[in-house]
Design a protein around this motif. Structure first.
Motif: not given
Length: 353
Positions: A19-20, A22-24, A26-27, A44, A136-137, A168
């Protein structure tokens, strides 16, 4: 920026780490993930900033663009254009696994991987954790998790030691390759350029020429080495650390995606190669069946979603200057819809009956 390491042998940490990650991604941040051979640093694929961060972390220039890892072969038509009959046969036979295919990049996609000359290098890794993150990503630009010129990382800690806070988070899936010999470097993936009329083997690796020809007899080695010699390892051929770079120079000279140091494009040591088939003998039973209406519709929806994702931000200046001449398909072989047309059809279907 402080980094976080997740021990993915723990179900709770694995879930939190994915989950972390995927967020990283996306950012526009970078993450380190295990592949089927070594650890890779990923960004990404549609984020120009993320790819630039990846290259900076490794100390690489835009002249050495990273390949793109995808979760499964179904993503192929959303990212590549004019995929040949031979390329589909090779993907069907060796994905997931240690084969990278250089293909024409879809001109409708707003991404910038570097100086690719309108091509993209794609691979499906044979690793469950990597595939979970890719699902996920979405597609990831991935390079080996090391500073350029240093050994590829076979553990998450080795990657931390080289890349530190430029990444990250790190997904620790244990030593790589899983079950591989610990006293030798992992082999790189085999790289085949499928952008021309004849498939060109531009880097020897885990999938031998004999195995390639058992599926597509027309594959030709770029260096003329029919005997293959010693395949490149994750840091170049033994005693020849520049071997992978020379393979990249051959690919670049032909106008293809530049393939430099081998990244997590490696695969586990190959089994004994199959004997080459007689010309054309393996094609009928190796090729996947022609896509039906449901598969075509799914591919159109995927292509539309990839176009939408790539257009979500400011469209970068994309290196898509390659001039191509459309090639006719084989008799009875359906031609995929252009991505922009697929996107319009999907949008129209969402608008009402």
């Amino acid at each position: 920026m402080n980094h976080t390491v997740y021990d993915c042998t723990s179900i709770a940490q694995r879930t939190a780490g994915l989950k972390h990650a995927a967020r990283a991604l996306a950012a526009d941040a970078c993450v380190v993930l295990p592949t089927d051979t070594v650890y890779g640093i990923g960004a990404n694929a549609f984020s120009a900033r993320g790819v630039a961060t990846l290259l900076a972390a490794k100390g690489r220039s835009r002249a050495m663009p990273p390949p793109v890892l995808i979760a499964h072969a179904g993503v192929l038509d959303g990212l590549a254009d004019e995929v040949s009959y031979d390329a589909r046969a090779l993907a069907h036979a060796f994905w997931p696994g240690g084969l990278t295919l250089i293909l024409h990049s879809h001109p409708s996609l707003g991404w910038d991987l570097g100086e690719t000359h309108g091509t993209v290098a794609l691979r499906v890794p044979d690793d469950e954790l990597a595939q979970a993150l890719l699902i996920e990503s979405g597609p990831l630009a991935v390079s080996s998790a090391n500073r350029t010129g240093h050994p590829a990382a076979s553990t998450a800690q080795a990657a931390v030691d080289m890349l530190g806070d430029s990444v990250e988070l790190y997904l620790d899936g244990g030593p790589r390759p899983v079950g591989g010999p610990v006293d030798r470097d992992p082999l790189s993936s085999t790289i085949v350029d499928c952008t021309g009329e004849t498939p060109l083997l531009v880097r020897h690796g885990t999938v031998s020429l004999a195995r390639l020809r058992s599926v597509v007899p027309s594959v030709v080695p770029a260096d003329g080495d029919e005997e293959l010699g010693v395949p490149a390892t994750a840091d170049g051929a033994p005693g020849d650390p520049a071997g992978a770079d020379r393979a990249g120079e051959r690919a670049a000279a032909g106008g293809s995606h530049a393939v430099s140091e081998p990244d997590p494009e490696a695969g586990p040591p190959a089994a004994e190669p199959a004997a080459p088939a007689e010309p054309g003998a393996a094609r009928e039973d190796q090729l996947p069946p022609a896509p039906g209406p449901a598969q075509a519709a799914a591919a159109q929806g995927l292509a539309a979603s990839l176009v939408a994702r790539s257009a979500a931000g400011t469209r970068p200046a994309v290196d898509q200057d390659r001039t191509r001449v459309p090639r006719p398909g084989s008799p009875g072989e359906p031609r995929p819809l252009p991505v922009d047309e697929a996107a319009r059809l999907v949008a129209r279907s969402r608008g009402g009956a």
